[in-house]
Each structure stands twice: as structure tokens, then as C-alpha cells.
Design an enzyme around this catalytic site. Structure first.
Site, PDB file in Angstrom:
ATOM      1  N   GLY A 154      52.553  32.358  39.684  1.00  0.00           N
ATOM      2  CA  GLY A 154      50.855  32.337  39.133  1.00  0.00           C
ATOM      3  C   GLY A 154      50.172  31.707  40.219  1.00  0.00           C
ATOM      4  O   GLY A 154      50.412  30.652  40.788  1.00  0.00           O
ATOM      5  N   ALA A 155      49.297  32.449  40.627  1.00  0.00           N
ATOM      6  CA  ALA A 155      48.484  32.120  42.040  1.00  0.00           C
ATOM      7  C   ALA A 155      48.131  30.428  42.254  1.00  0.00           C
ATOM      8  O   ALA A 155      48.397  29.848  43.085  1.00  0.00           O
ATOM      9  CB  ALA A 155      47.398  32.996  42.237  1.00  0.00           C
ATOM     10  N   ASP A 196      45.304  37.523  41.807  1.00  0.00           N
ATOM     11  CA  ASP A 196      46.123  36.618  42.841  1.00  0.00           C
ATOM     12  C   ASP A 196      45.381  36.451  44.448  1.00  0.00           C
ATOM     13  O   ASP A 196      45.630  35.664  45.033  1.00  0.00           O
ATOM     14  CB  ASP A 196      47.572  37.384  43.505  1.00  0.00           C
ATOM     15  N   LYS A 256      49.344  41.403  39.354  1.00  0.00           N
ATOM     16  CA  LYS A 256      50.684  41.652  38.927  1.00  0.00           C
ATOM     17  C   LYS A 256      50.780  43.448  38.996  1.00  0.00           C
ATOM     18  O   LYS A 256      49.968  44.072  38.256  1.00  0.00           O
ATOM     19  CB  LYS A 256      51.128  41.145  37.735  1.00  0.00           C
TER      20      LYS A 256
HETATM   21  O1  MRU Z   1      54.397  37.174  40.683  1.00  0.00           O
HETATM   22  P1  MRU Z   1      53.734  36.300  39.795  1.00  0.00           P
HETATM   23  O2  MRU Z   1      54.358  35.873  38.393  1.00  0.00           O
HETATM   24  O3  MRU Z   1      53.470  35.125  40.563  1.00  0.00           O
HETATM   25  O4  MRU Z   1      52.282  37.094  39.731  1.00  0.00           O
HETATM   26  C1  MRU Z   1      51.362  36.241  38.891  1.00  0.00           C
HETATM   27  C2  MRU Z   1      50.425  37.121  38.525  1.00  0.00           C
HETATM   28  O5  MRU Z   1      50.231  38.232  38.992  1.00  0.00           O
HETATM   29  C3  MRU Z   1      49.129  36.395  37.683  1.00  0.00           C
HETATM   30  O6  MRU Z   1      48.609  37.278  36.840  1.00  0.00           O
HETATM   31  C4  MRU Z   1      48.274  35.869  38.677  1.00  0.00           C
HETATM   32  O7  MRU Z   1      48.715  35.108  39.636  1.00  0.00           O
HETATM   33  C5  MRU Z   1      47.175  34.913  38.201  1.00  0.00           C
HETATM   34  S1  MRU Z   1      47.772  33.448  37.341  1.00  0.00           S
HETATM   35  C6  MRU Z   1      46.348  32.822  36.581  1.00  0.00           C
END
Ligand code: MRU
Length: 357
Positions: A56-57, A246, A257
Site C-alpha cells: 500500500g503506497a 499508487d 492495483k
Molecule cells: O501491490 P500493493 O498491494 O502494494 O498495491 C496497493 C494498491 O494498489 C493500493 O490500492 C494503493 O497502494 C493505495 S493504498 C492506500
């Protein structure tokens, strides 16, 4: 280490003073187990980011900031210049862990700048300043989540079905999340909401993490396979889509994602508003459009051998991009801690974020 049951779960935290360590909830184990990792080397932090133990970013940004402190601890007895060089080396190293979430680079740039600009004389003082900065990044993220929740909840009518993709909740941030913060806030305000969580192939962040978080907070949630989103919309179950992001380009194009692009197209086809929820640390105003956002490609085995079982023929060709980009034209609004950007245009992005984005 097992998480203390009496304390609320924090995805990322620091334990102790500047000689302490980074504590992360190992997200790969949820929902079966809630276990904290105690990370004491920068290599362990890198591995945790790469393997999505922390993901998660915004959470990646917080973990990386603390990771710089962990990495710099080894050079406390070095001359000041060598300590500052070590900080830069650690930032470069952690920047190689994952390419798409800009919060990682945003946090590392901030840590690097603190070390570079500091007037403090000893490595010990510098290390403490770095820890203060990492703590500030975590605190600010928590505040941004709360503000996003307030701005976003105001957009939602009562009695609404909301579809989300991946996990943009407390696990993905230092606070209550971005997309999920809006749902938690709407529910706290007494609105009757029902969340549809896409399972989010291939790593199932929606099935494993989003449903778990919503159930823990007693927000009604139904799990669906990604391929069911269109039908759920057609059946009238969904009145809004909210996801995290992200990296968001200057024109509002938003990477999230893999599968988010499809969901946005489905929402458009059904006349359902699609919202992105993200803090200003997720904007990359150096990129004009989403065309320039680097998309991570991950190990094919995530698709062929998901969760330990082979589900495709040996040797099959696989394409495994971890993210896609939703064009700004498909986004009804971007909910930030500073307010809602709508319509999503370069002018409106710059007007809301100013030069701080
Ligand atoms: O690969 P990940 O699980 O790190 O991907 C995360 C996402 O795509 C989330 O939707 C994004 O980081 C937003 S988190 C507030």
C-alpha cells in the site's frame, strides 16, 4: 512477534529510541495470522517491501522512512560525512525495492534531504533527526487519512453500495486508509453502506485484507471475484466505486492495483461515479500524464503458483503487471486530504495541491 491484543493494530511503527527497530504487521499472513515483524537491518526492510509484507503506497513510504533510520544505525561511529553518505546509499538501495508507488520515493527524498541539509554535528544527533522525520511522515499520514475520510464521506449519499479494489485501508497506510477511511467515516456518521470487495487477483489483497479490515470494524462487506464486478453493477448493487492510488500524474491519471482500469471502464459503462482517494504524497507532478508512470512487473509464479498450488501448465507464458492506470477522464473525483479534485484536470490538480504535490 505476536501483536498485543489490547492495542489497535498499526501496520507500521517504530519501537524505542533511535537505536530501536521497525515493527511491521506481516500482511502476507493476514487473515490467518496477525504477526508483527521486528526489522533491524535495511536488507530486512527491503525484503519486506519487495515481498509485500508491508504494502500500500503510504505504508510503503512510512516503512521506507524508518528503514533509512535502520540502515543508518550501522554508521554511528563513522565520521559525519561518511554517515551522510550512508544515508544516501540506504535511500538508493530502498528505492530499488518497488517502482510504482511514488510515496516510496517521496519519503526517501525527504529523508535524504534532511540528512543533506542538517546543521547538526554528530551522527547520533543526525540519526535522531532522521527518526523525528520518519515519525512526522507517519503522523502526517495518519492525519491525511482522517481528512480524506471526512472529505470523501461528504460525497456519499445514504443507502449506498460501494465497490472497491485491492486494499486501501489501515494496513496500507499509517492511519485508517484512503478509500476505506471514507467508508469507515461514512459508517461512523450512521450512513447505511455496503461494501463490495473485489478479491484482487493475483495476490488477493481485497479478499485477504479489505474484507478482514471491514469485518473487524463491523462495516458490511461482501467479497466478489474480480470478474463479478460488472454484473454486480448491472444488478444495481453498486452506486459508487472508490479505490486508492499508487501514483497520480499531474493531469490526474491514476495508477492503482491491476484491475482498477477495468473497474473504472465498467463504472463508466453503468453511469456509476468512480473516485480515487489518495494523499498529496501520492501525486507525482513531475509526470504530465499516466503514460510515464512506471508499472511494476512481478514474478510469473504469483499467477501460476498462487499461494503454493500450481494452477497453470509448467512453462506457460505469463504477463504479470502489478498496476494499471485509470485515465483522468474516467475519474469523477480525486479525494485528497486538502479536498476533492473534480473535474479531474491538470488545472484543478495544481490548484488544489499547489507546488507541494
Ligand atoms: O501491490 P500493493 O498491494 O502494494 O498495491 C496497493 C494498491 O494498489 C493500493 O490500492 C494503493 O497502494 C493505495 S493504498 C492506500
Amino acid at each position: 512477534m505476536n501483536s498485543p491484543a489490547s492495542q489497535p493494530l498499526r501496520s507500521v511503527r517504530w519501537s524505542g529510541d533511535a537505536s530501536g527497530s521497525l515493527i511491521l504487521v506481516d500482511q502476507t499472513l493476514i487473515p490467518l495470522e496477525t504477526r508483527e515483524l521486528d526489522l533491524r537491518t535495511v536488507e530486512e526492510v527491503w525484503e519486506a517491501i519487495k515481498m509485500l509484507r508491508v504494502r500500500g503506497a503510504p505504508a510503503i513510504g512510512c516503512a521506507a522512512a524508518y528503514g533509512v533510520v535502520v540502515g543508518a544505525q550501522t554508521h554511528l561511529n563513522s565520521p559525519r560525512d561518511a554517515f551522510v553518505a550512508r544515508v544516501a546509499e540506504v535511500c538508493d538501495y530502498l528505492a530499488e525495492s518497488r517502482p510504482t508507488a511514488v510515496n516510496l520515493f517521496w519519503a526517501l527524498d525527504r529523508m535524504r534531504a534532511v540528512a543533506g541539509a542538517s546543521s547538526l554535528e554528530t551522527p547520533q544527533e543526525l540519526l535522531e533527526e532522521l527518526l523525528d522525520t520518519a515519525r512526522a511522515i507517519e503522523t502526517e499520514d495518519r492525519e491525511m487519512c482522517a481528512a480524506i475520510g471526512r472529505h470523501g464521506a461528504a460525497l456519499l449519499p445514504d443507502n449506498i453500495g460501494i465497490l472497491t479494489h485491492c486494499n486501501a485501508g489501515g494496513l496500507a497506510t499509517a492511519g485508517d486508509g484512503t478509500a476505506l477511511a471514507i467508508m469507515f467515516e461514512a459508517a461512523a456518521q450512521g450512513k447505511n453502506i455496503h461494501v463490495y470487495a473485489d478479491e484482487t487477483r493475483p495476490l488477493l489483497q481485497g479478499a485477504r485484507l479489505t474484507t478482514w479490515e471491514l469485518m473487524q470494524r463491523n462495516v458490511p462487506v461482501t467479497l466478489i471475484c474480480d470478474s463479478m464486478a460488472g454484473w454486480a453493477m448491472k444488478e444495481g448493487r453498486v452506486q459508487a466505486v472508490i479505490t486508492g492510488a499508487d501514483r497520480i500524474a499531474a493531469n490526474g491519471d491514476s495508477a492503482n492495483k491491476i484491475g482498477t482500469y477495468s473497474v473504472a471502464l465498467l463504472a463508466k459503462a453503468h453511469g456509476i461515479p468512480f473516485y480515487i482517494a489518495a494523499p498529496s504524497s501520492t501525486f507525482d507532478l513531475s509526470l504530465e500524464t499516466g503514460e510515464d508512470i512506471p508499472i511494476e512487473e512481478r514474478n510469473p509464479e504469483e499467477i501460476t503458483h498462487g499461494f503454493g498450488r500450481q494452477t497453470a501448465p509448467t512453462g506457460v507464458a505469463v504477463y504479470n503487471p502489478a498496476f494499471d492506470v485509470v485515465p483522468a477522464s474516467h475519474i469523477q473525483g480525486i479525494v485528497t486530504e486538502k479536498g476533492v479534485i473534480s473535474p479531474v484536470t491538470t488545472e484543478n490538480v495544481r490548484a488544489l495541491l499547489g507546488s507541494n504535490g
